[in-house]
Design a protein around this motif. Sequence first.
Motif, PDB file in Angstrom:
ATOM      1  N   CYS A  44      -1.263   6.245  -4.925  1.00 60.77           N
ATOM      2  CA  CYS A  44      -0.803   7.415  -4.175  1.00 60.77           C
ATOM      3  C   CYS A  44      -0.735   7.119  -2.676  1.00 60.77           C
ATOM      4  CB  CYS A  44      -1.730   8.608  -4.424  1.00 60.77           C
ATOM      5  SG  CYS A  44      -1.275  10.058  -3.449  1.00 60.77           S
ATOM      6  N   HIS A  47      -2.900  10.024  -0.369  1.00 62.38           N
ATOM      7  CA  HIS A  47      -4.347   9.922  -0.099  1.00 62.38           C
ATOM      8  C   HIS A  47      -4.783   8.460  -0.035  1.00 62.38           C
ATOM      9  CE1 HIS A  47      -4.900   9.694  -4.587  1.00 62.38           C
ATOM     10  NE2 HIS A  47      -5.984   9.015  -4.274  1.00 62.38           N
ATOM     11  N   CYS A  66       0.594  13.646  -7.712  1.00 57.10           N
ATOM     12  CA  CYS A  66      -0.554  12.735  -7.688  1.00 57.10           C
ATOM     13  C   CYS A  66      -1.567  13.256  -8.697  1.00 57.10           C
ATOM     14  CB  CYS A  66      -1.190  12.692  -6.307  1.00 57.10           C
ATOM     15  SG  CYS A  66      -2.806  11.872  -6.306  1.00 57.10           S
ATOM     16  N   CYS A  70      -6.030  13.591  -4.334  1.00 56.78           N
ATOM     17  CA  CYS A  70      -5.387  14.649  -3.541  1.00 56.78           C
ATOM     18  C   CYS A  70      -4.666  15.669  -4.410  1.00 56.78           C
ATOM     19  CB  CYS A  70      -4.465  14.071  -2.470  1.00 56.78           C
ATOM     20  SG  CYS A  70      -2.895  13.427  -3.070  1.00 56.78           S
ATOM     21  N   GLY A  71      -4.238  15.252  -5.591  1.00 60.62           N
ATOM     22  CA  GLY A  71      -3.615  16.190  -6.526  1.00 60.62           C
ATOM     23  C   GLY A  71      -2.357  16.847  -5.992  1.00 60.62           C
TER      24      GLY A  71
HETATM   25 ZN   LIG Z   1      -2.925  11.461  -4.038  1.00 55.94          ZN
END
Ligand SMILES: [Zn+2]
Length: 349
Positions: A44, A47, A66, A70-71
Amino acid sequence: MSTPTNAFVDFKEVKSRVGILQVLERYDLLGLLKRSADRLSGPCPLHQGTNPTQFRVSVSRNCFNCFGTCGRGGNVIDFVSLREGISFRDAALLLQEWFMPDKVTNRPAGTAPRQTKDASPRPSSQPLQPPPTVADDQDEEGENPPLSFALKALKPDHPYLTERGLTEATIASYGIGYCARGCLRGHVAIPIRNRDGALTGYIGRWPGDPPSGQGKYKLPKGFRKNREVFNIDRVVHADSSDPILVVEGVFDCLHLVQLGFQATVAILGSSLSPRQETLIREAAGAKRPLYLLFDADEAGRKGASEAAMSLCSSSIVRIIDIGAYQPQPELLERSQVDALLKQYGALNP
Ligand SMILES: [Zn+2]
């Protein structure tokens, strides 16, 4: 900032004209991502993760997600906004400057395009071309017709319902009960309604462990549960911008409703069908975020990941991993749901 803050920006047009590959290429990120058909995956870049598959991109849907720390997820504007730490609107203006020169007409004379922290303005090596449109899967979206019968005399006081934690009010409100005769004889029957509230089927659950050789669930003949989203009739008509919680099972859904999360729906399994995707998209519109709380097992994680990739082109989607607390949403306490939503829900800290 060179771009007038009152400049008009058509978010829809930016999203449809700028491809996610162009954006990733501009940030020199394509080399980090592995491509297979429509999907790209890699660490990712938002993050700065190291897991090699947590960041995923769907080219046809023009979005990213993601599945790590961090989603984050969303469309091209979301990506630039997060990457640059700027507002959604400023990100859209930046994309216009980069990829839609015909739209940048009102920059004051003599001012240079904005510099960004890790990408100097340069022409894209890719032609401007809209992302391919998502395949039309209307054919797989056939609906269940309203049921021609309703099960009579369902008994609301079966002990299994209390065992599963349902309150009298919930049982009455949803018309749930034990079926002593009819096609779901011996099962607890949960009515399933379409988005307009018409009864289209039932989920029959054997109360407890079924006799050997018999499944836990039974459905009326011809009823296709993957065409329905449980509780969508109540969620779709609510005028609200609250997040919609999406879970796998009916009992997960009813449990969260009882905890006070009225805007919860269940997809009656772990994989999202095209019809269910349409229903959830419509209910969410552009303003309601979607939080996916699937079971903390392999099927649930895979299902949530696929569902997020399907839904993220039109909505903000977060996968909420409940595994730190419980294996299934049905077992979560109110304080645990609150903690999870706080952890994942702070979209703009
Ligand atoms: Zn992320």
